[in-house]
Write an enzyme that holds these catalytic residues in place. Structure first.
Site: not given
Ligand code: SAM
Length: 440
Positions: A110-112, A114, A132, A177, A230
């Site tokens: 999320a939010p999607g 990638k 997510e 990610d 990031c």
């Molecule tokens: N890939 C997404 C995009 O391009 O739109 C952005 C992802 S963001 C960097 C990381 C995501 O990992 C967040 O949506 C977050 O809610 C989720 N997250 C948080 N804790 C996590 C966990 N323990 N395991 C997996 N995902 C987690």
């Protein structure tokens, strides 16, 4: 922030002064990525009324100039012709080297941004599994999967270890990610700055290693993981990868062939604001074992009532989402091929939500129209991006249409589907989802 800047100084050396100039400047990079599932790059360029400058990170990336505001209200955005995405955030998927037909897992989706980039590269062939862990964020992910017209995705809301244990060895490619301390977001998001501390960086690194270790279980022999963040901190980037490779000697870093940003760990890439984006790290890891095909799963065919296919043919031409349907509760789904068993994985969507069974009728769903090309819909109306009609439609109003139209009708912006309505007697009853409508 003093400690953060000291750490950046020791990371960047001579380039720190240059970094500081960006850090103290209010101008931030903004970008969009053309969604080639719905619109070509050339077509979008002719429809956008600003000067086009391409980003160096992917062929579909365009910088949004400072003077362009509220691009999310543009009807082409509603139609899913593009996704607003920080330019350097498009780098990681480029390194996954997606081929049509691949099975791809996006574990932290999320939010999607990638996920929808992966979907465009798959070109509706193969499977995208977007997961997510945070429920509300998974709903936003789903709405972006719908808006961008993705047909071959499963969207789930699951813990990485639960998901990856259930889908052992299933995926050709996996994107991790990972949630991170977000140092690359400091310029546009002060919240990330407030949360920052060295302890937070360390706890992010521990969590990232754990997620990466879950991900490897779902990867087939010979498959690829791209890990990205990031953030700039070495603990969360080089540190996590070095530790992962120590614990998993069957993995190694591979050259992804890209040349944006700068190298680290030989073939990994780092992007700083000096490189044209807010900041990213990405690395391609290959599981160095015999290359075996991923296991396949058989879906049990379930008898679908004839009136469901009649409905499908009444609304769409030549069954554009395939013939494999499934009914769960009131919902009718058109499924992608070779779907694994999704039981117990908190799946919010699989394939295309074709329609919902109501009392004595079936009503099509917004998702299905978003996935269709105009000519795949039995009826469509088309309006220019600057027309009054498309504005009215996106507000939720009834619009005037040709008297001859009767039944469910796609509404398009410059031949890109944006939603649908029900036509009769010269007007179109609006079916644009209430939560997506623009304010008056
Ligand atoms: N890939 C997404 C995009 O391009 O739109 C952005 C992802 S963001 C960097 C990381 C995501 O990992 C967040 O949506 C977050 O809610 C989720 N997250 C948080 N804790 C996590 C966990 N323990 N395991 C997996 N995902 C987690």
């Amino acid at each position: 922030m003093e400690i953060f800047l000291e750490r950046m100084k020791s990371l960047l050396g001579d380039e720190f002064e240059e970094f500081l100039k960006f850090y103290n400047n209010e101008k931030i990079y903004r970008g969009l990525r053309v969604n080639t599932l719905k619109c070509s790059v050339d077509k979008l360029i002719t429809l956008l009324n600003f000067t086009i400058e391409k980003t160096p990170f992917c062929g579909e990336g365009i910088y949004i100039p400072d003077e362009v505001q509220s691009i999310g209200n543009n009807p082409l955005h509603h139609a899913g012709a593009f996704y607003v995405q920080e330019p350097s955030a498009t780098s990681a998927v480029e390194m996954l080297d997606i081929k049509e037909g691949d099975r791809v897992l996006d574990l932290c989706a999320a939010p999607g941004g990638k996920s929808t980039q992966i979907a465009a590269k798959l070109n509706s062939k193969g499977l995208l599994w977007s997961n997510e862990v945070v429920k509300n964020r998974a709903k936003i992910l789903l709405s972006n999967i719908e808006r961008l017209g993705v047909k071959n995705a499963v969207v789930s809301n699951c813990y990485p270890d639960v998901l990856c244990n259930k889908l052992k060895g299933y995926f050709d490619k996996i994107l991790v990610d990972a949630p991170c301390s977000g140092e690359g977001m400091f310029r546009k998001n002060s919240e990330a700055q407030n949360e920052w501390s060295v302890e937070h960086v360390k706890s992010c690194a521990a969590r990232q290693l754990q997620i990466l270790n879950s991900a490897k279980t779902a990867l087939r022999e010979g498959g690829v993981i791209v890990y990205s963040t990031c953030t700039f901190s070495e603990e969360e980037n080089e540190g996590v990868i070095t530790e992962f490779l120590k614990e998993n000697p069957d993995f190694s870093i591979e050259d992804s062939g890209v040349n944006f940003g700068r190298p680290t760990l030989k073939y990994a890439r780092r992007i700083f604001p000096m490189d044209g984006g807010e900041g990213h790290f990405a690395v391609k890891l290959r599981k160095n074992s015999q290359s075996l095909p991923a296991p396949s799963f058989k879906n049990n065919p379930v008898k679908i009532p004839d009136n469901v296919y009649e409905f499908y043919d009444e609304v769409f031409v030549d069954r554009p989402f395939g013939n494999k349907l499934e009914i769960i509760g009131e919902n009718i789904y058109a499924l992608p091929d070779n779907l694994p068993d999704t039981k117990g994985l908190n799946v919010l969507r699989k394939g295309v939500l074709l329609g919902e069974i109501k009392k004595n009728r079936i009503e099509p769903h917004h998702h299905a129209f978003m996935c269709a090309k105009p000519e795949q819909c039995r009826r469509y109306v088309d309006f220019d991006v600057n027309s009054e009609e498309i504005k009215l439609f996106l507000h939720g109003n009834e619009i005037k249409v040709d008297e001859s139209l009767k039944g469910y009708t796609a509404v398009c912006v410059n031949k890109i589907t944006a939603g649908f309505g029900k036509a009769s007697g010269g007007s179109l009853k609006n079916k644009y989802p209430k939560g997506l409508r623009t304010l008056k």
